[in-house]
Design an enzyme around this catalytic site. Structure first.
Site, PDB file in Angstrom:
ATOM      1  CE  LYS A   1      69.217 -41.460  87.381  1.00 37.52           C
ATOM      2  NZ  LYS A   1      69.911 -41.475  88.697  1.00 37.52           N
TER       3      LYS A   1
ATOM      4  CE  LYS B   1      72.492 -41.644  92.553  1.00 38.39           C
ATOM      5  NZ  LYS B   1      71.083 -41.584  92.043  1.00 38.39           N
TER       6      LYS B   1
ATOM      7  N   GLY C   1      66.862 -40.861  98.686  1.00 41.26           N
ATOM      8  CA  GLY C   1      65.707 -39.970  98.689  1.00 41.26           C
ATOM      9  C   GLY C   1      64.507 -40.493  99.444  1.00 41.26           C
TER      10      GLY C   1
ATOM     11  CG  ASP D   1      72.146 -38.874  89.682  1.00 44.64           C
ATOM     12  OD1 ASP D   1      72.526 -40.050  89.609  1.00 44.64           O
ATOM     13  OD2 ASP D   1      70.953 -38.545  89.812  1.00 44.64           O
TER      14      ASP D   1
END
Length: 261
Positions: free
Chosen positions: A218, A9, A42, A163
């Site tokens: 996370k 990720k 984001g 996440d």
């Protein structure tokens, strides 16, 4: 037998450093190791919402997403960000295919009504569609590039924390999870990087006041994957391709969380 696949990720902030993403993907292409790439977005989402006159807020690291924001959030994540990453990945040598969590669907979602149009992966109710689709692509040498836009059973599009999405995909594939960030490791209260954490140590760390926002999410996602997939999970930096490659080869880099016993 452990899955041969990994889920990596990257945060959308990596697109603010396109050369860094290109360097990472070029290095990963040379390893010929099959993996799924999950991404957030984001900063791009913030920019597009601001252009439209909307303000955005986060609660405990997750974006509050009213219905009025969803077209923009979907366009940012499943459109602009996804296709930019697909293009960079193809230039690096991958046969990259852009997907969202809604395709298939890769994951079934439960809606978190407190956050608006936000989905959380349903841990117990996955029927194998996502694993089948991703495995087919991986087996044929494709790189799935997955945006964190999901859908619920009514067809409502949902914004999903990337996440948590990556952790859930690692679980359905039984894959190794590597969460990449703009920091190279989790640090303790004194700023010292933490290398290897037992599952119980990571659980205690999650309760500490200095673990905030995106890093808290996370760490929670890494714990979820370590518990469910029974694989070591890692939090590392996207700016160090050699560390990511070392993790794919089973070495400890960044912060590694051991599976629950």
């Amino acid at each position: 037998m452990a899955s041969p696949y990994s889920v990596i990720k990257v945060g959308g902030a990596v697109l603010d450093h396109p050369n860094a993403l290109a360097n990472l993907l070029t290095a990963l292409a040379e390893t010929r190791t099959p993996f799924v790439l999950v991404h957030g977005g984001g900063s791009q989402t913030d920019h597009m919402l601001k252009q439209a006159g909307y303000q955005s807020e986060k609660i405990n690291g997750q974006r509050v997403t009213p219905q009025a924001h969803m077209d923009i959030v979907t366009g940012a994540l499943a459109g602009t960000v996804n296709k930019r990453i697909v293009g960079i990945a193809q230039h690096a040598g991958f046969k990259a295919v852009g997907l969202s969590l809604a395709d298939g669907p890769l994951l079934y979602m439960q809606r978190n009504h407190q956050l608006g149009c936000v989905g959380e992966p349903s841990i117990e109710n996955q029927d194998g569609i996502g694993a089948t689709l991703l495995t087919l692509l991986l087996a044929q040498g494709f790189l799935p590039v997955v945006s964190s836009i999901g859908v619920d059973q009514t067809g409502q599009l949902l914004n999903v924390n990337a996440d948590y999405a990556a952790a859930a995909l690692a679980n359905v594939l039984g894959a190794r999870l590597i969460l990449l960030s703009d920091v190279s490791a989790i640090v303790d209260a004194t700023g010292k990087p933490l290398s290897v954490l037992a599952f119980s140590e990571a659980q205690r760390l999650l309760q500490q006041d200095f673990i905030l926002g995106g890093m808290k999410v996370k760490l929670a996602a890494a714990l979820l994957a370590a518990e469910r997939s029974r694989r070591i999970t890692a939090i590392a930096g996207w700016a160090q391709p050699e560390s990511v490659i070392a993790l794919l080869h089973g070495e400890y880099r960044g912060t590694c969380i051991l599976p629950a016993k």
